[in-house]
Design an enzyme around this catalytic site. Structure first.
Site, short mmCIF file in Angstrom:
data_model
loop_
_atom_site.label_atom_id
_atom_site.label_comp_id
_atom_site.label_asym_id
_atom_site.label_seq_id
_atom_site.Cartn_x
_atom_site.Cartn_y
_atom_site.Cartn_z
N CYS A 54 -21.65 -0.31 8.22
CA CYS A 54 -21.53 0.13 6.82
C CYS A 54 -21.83 1.62 6.68
O CYS A 54 -22.88 2.10 7.11
CB CYS A 54 -22.47 -0.68 5.94
SG CYS A 54 -22.43 -0.21 4.19
N ASP A 96 -12.93 -7.65 -8.77
CA ASP A 96 -12.65 -8.96 -8.20
C ASP A 96 -13.87 -9.42 -7.40
O ASP A 96 -14.94 -8.82 -7.48
CB ASP A 96 -11.39 -8.91 -7.32
CG ASP A 96 -11.61 -8.12 -6.02
OD1 ASP A 96 -12.62 -7.40 -5.91
OD2 ASP A 96 -10.76 -8.25 -5.12
N LEU A 138 1.80 -22.25 -1.30
CA LEU A 138 0.74 -21.31 -1.73
C LEU A 138 -0.29 -21.97 -2.64
O LEU A 138 -1.42 -21.50 -2.73
CB LEU A 138 1.37 -20.13 -2.48
CG LEU A 138 1.68 -18.89 -1.67
CD1 LEU A 138 2.26 -17.79 -2.56
CD2 LEU A 138 0.43 -18.37 -0.97
N GLY A 139 0.11 -23.05 -3.32
CA GLY A 139 -0.83 -23.72 -4.22
C GLY A 139 -1.00 -22.95 -5.53
O GLY A 139 -0.44 -21.88 -5.73
N TYR A 140 -1.80 -23.53 -6.44
CA TYR A 140 -2.03 -22.91 -7.75
C TYR A 140 -0.68 -22.51 -8.36
O TYR A 140 -0.42 -21.35 -8.67
CB TYR A 140 -2.96 -21.70 -7.65
CG TYR A 140 -4.33 -22.03 -7.11
CD1 TYR A 140 -5.33 -22.49 -7.96
CD2 TYR A 140 -4.63 -21.88 -5.76
CE1 TYR A 140 -6.59 -22.80 -7.48
CE2 TYR A 140 -5.88 -22.17 -5.26
CZ TYR A 140 -6.86 -22.65 -6.13
OH TYR A 140 -8.11 -22.94 -5.64
N CYS A 160 -18.30 -5.56 3.81
CA CYS A 160 -19.32 -6.26 3.00
C CYS A 160 -18.83 -7.68 2.71
O CYS A 160 -18.59 -8.07 1.56
CB CYS A 160 -19.58 -5.49 1.71
SG CYS A 160 -21.12 -5.94 0.88
N GLN A 198 -6.58 -16.13 -4.97
CA GLN A 198 -6.94 -17.40 -4.32
C GLN A 198 -6.21 -17.57 -2.98
O GLN A 198 -6.07 -18.70 -2.48
CB GLN A 198 -6.60 -18.60 -5.23
CG GLN A 198 -7.15 -18.53 -6.63
CD GLN A 198 -8.65 -18.69 -6.68
OE1 GLN A 198 -9.25 -19.28 -5.81
NE2 GLN A 198 -9.26 -18.15 -7.72
N THR A 199 -5.75 -16.48 -2.37
CA THR A 199 -4.95 -16.57 -1.15
C THR A 199 -5.36 -15.47 -0.17
O THR A 199 -5.51 -14.31 -0.57
CB THR A 199 -3.45 -16.42 -1.48
OG1 THR A 199 -3.07 -17.43 -2.43
CG2 THR A 199 -2.60 -16.57 -0.23
N TYR A 234 -8.53 -8.14 -13.98
CA TYR A 234 -8.46 -7.57 -12.65
C TYR A 234 -7.04 -7.07 -12.34
O TYR A 234 -6.84 -5.93 -11.91
CB TYR A 234 -8.90 -8.58 -11.59
CG TYR A 234 -8.43 -8.19 -10.21
CD1 TYR A 234 -9.04 -7.16 -9.52
CD2 TYR A 234 -7.33 -8.82 -9.63
CE1 TYR A 234 -8.58 -6.76 -8.28
CE2 TYR A 234 -6.86 -8.43 -8.40
CZ TYR A 234 -7.49 -7.41 -7.72
OH TYR A 234 -7.03 -7.00 -6.50
N GLU A 270 -0.47 -8.66 -6.14
CA GLU A 270 -1.74 -9.04 -6.76
C GLU A 270 -1.76 -10.50 -7.18
O GLU A 270 -2.76 -11.20 -7.01
CB GLU A 270 -2.03 -8.14 -7.97
CG GLU A 270 -2.33 -6.69 -7.62
CD GLU A 270 -3.57 -6.52 -6.77
OE1 GLU A 270 -4.41 -7.45 -6.72
OE2 GLU A 270 -3.70 -5.46 -6.12
N ARG A 283 0.82 -1.21 0.00
CA ARG A 283 0.00 0.00 0.00
C ARG A 283 0.86 1.26 0.00
O ARG A 283 0.35 2.36 -0.18
CB ARG A 283 -0.91 0.00 1.24
CG ARG A 283 -1.98 -1.11 1.21
CD ARG A 283 -3.31 -0.57 0.73
NE ARG A 283 -4.27 -1.62 0.43
CZ ARG A 283 -5.06 -2.19 1.34
NH1 ARG A 283 -4.99 -1.82 2.60
NH2 ARG A 283 -5.93 -3.12 0.97
#
Length: 346
Positions: A208, A144, A86-88, A198, A48-49, A126, A43, A31
């Site tokens: 909210c 996303d 981490l997979g994938y 959300c 998926q993490t 994305y 990113e 950030r």
């Protein structure tokens, strides 16, 4: 039901979301930068993490590789080993290919626009929008799962987000909503709001800041939106790993392309029902490992070789690599093998 077009006439909604973000955003290392290499790393890792799982991987990669050129010149095996857990794994392979393209075709600089970013391996709509908006102030909405959820609830969009064409509905709405002066901040605000307020289950509607405009809250539909029709067929597979041993030696191979875990290392594998192999000793219970579209039943067996010559024969027959057992931790392996090695002393 189409989106309720309140965006152009409702700057108060956008202002509140941005104000909330600036006051409540999580303190995350990516950030504080507009470096496209760092944003790209974060990113891809966070696909998926969860953030808490991906953060140490991001820090490890960012500390190891100063820039995209250093990443591109690293051996793929090194990248896969750092990625382990981490997979994938296709993400890691695509990142390596992407980095090499950036170095070879873009002179080591990430493209500064959405269209050219989309041409890179592993960068979808994305990720291209996130990089172009955060790093280059291009007003492209990053859509996303969080954005699907926030927008569908706020504006009453009941189109099935599992369908590819639905993306255009949210992308077009995002183009209306996005702040032209601070597009990167706006995109991050929308994603953060979906992650913290959300949420998929038990959204914090009482906290909210835009609840007065929320279609789903007014119509008791927060549990129904976003609409997603699941139709996933899960493939069942049975894996038997055979660990051939002689003294401190064993056999492994690198998995070929075209299946799960491409490029990772494994023991001798037989898939299907347990082969008749009297000399093999089971050394694990049947382990269940779930992937997105597959359910694997995995069992490990040890086969003691009577001599180094017999192991060498098996190595040639099965096209394996002979390695010292103590060196297994140097290789990138699938998660089930990593867990097995952490539990069993070979």
């Amino acid at each position: 039901m189409k989106a309720i077009n309140t965006s152009k006439n409702n700057p108060a909604l956008t202002h509140r979301l941005l104000e909330w973000y600036l006051q409540n955003k999580r303190d995350l290392p990516w950030r504080d930068t507009q470096d496209p290499f760092k944003i790209w790393l974060s990113e891809i890792i966070l696909q998926q993490t969860r953030v808490d799982q991906g953060l140490p991987y991001y820090q490890a990669f960012a500390n190891t590789y100063e820039n995209v050129e250093a990443f591109a010149h690293a051996p793929l095996d090194e990248i896969l080993k750092m990625w382990q857990g981490l997979g994938y794994y296709s993400r890691a392979r695509n990142m390596h290919a992407c980095a090499q393209t950036v170095v070879n075709e873009f002179k080591g600089q990430f493209p500064n626009n959405y269209k050219d970013l989309l041409s890179l391996k592993g960068i979808g709509k994305y990720t291209a929008a996130a990089i172009s908006s955060i790093c280059f102030d291009e007003a492209v909405p990053a859509v996303d799962g969080n954005v699907f959820r926030v927008h569908s609830r706020l504006f009453g969009i009941s189109e099935d987000i599992a369908k590819g064409k639905t993306f255009n509905t949210f992308f077009d709405l995002g183009k209306e909503l996005i702040q032209k002066n601070h597009p990167g901040t706006y995109n991050q605000a929308m994603m953060e709001y979906g992650a913290k307020i959300c949420t998929p289950k038990s959204p914090k509607c009482d906290e909210c800041v835009v609840s007065e405009w929320c279609f789903a809250l007014k119509n008791d539909m927060t549990h129904l939106l976003p609409m997603k029709v699941k139709n996933i067929k899960v493939k069942q597979r049975e894996f038997h790993y055979y660990i051939y041993k002689f003294e401190n030696w064993t056999l492994i191979r690198q998995r070929p392309a075209g299946d799960i875990w491409t490029g990772l290392y494994e023991f001798v594998l037989e898939e299907g029902e347990t082969p008749e192999m009297p000399e093999a000793t089971p050394v694990s219970e049947v382990i269940t490992h779930l992937l997105t579209h597959q359910k694997l039943s995995i069992q490990f067996h040890v086969v003691m070789c009577p001599s180094l010559e017999s192991m060498e024969q098996i190595r040639k027959e099965k096209d394996m690599l002979k390695t010292d057992i103590s060196s297994l931790t140097d290789f990138a392996v699938p998660k089930p093998i990593e867990m097995f090695l952490n539990k069993v002393d070979l």
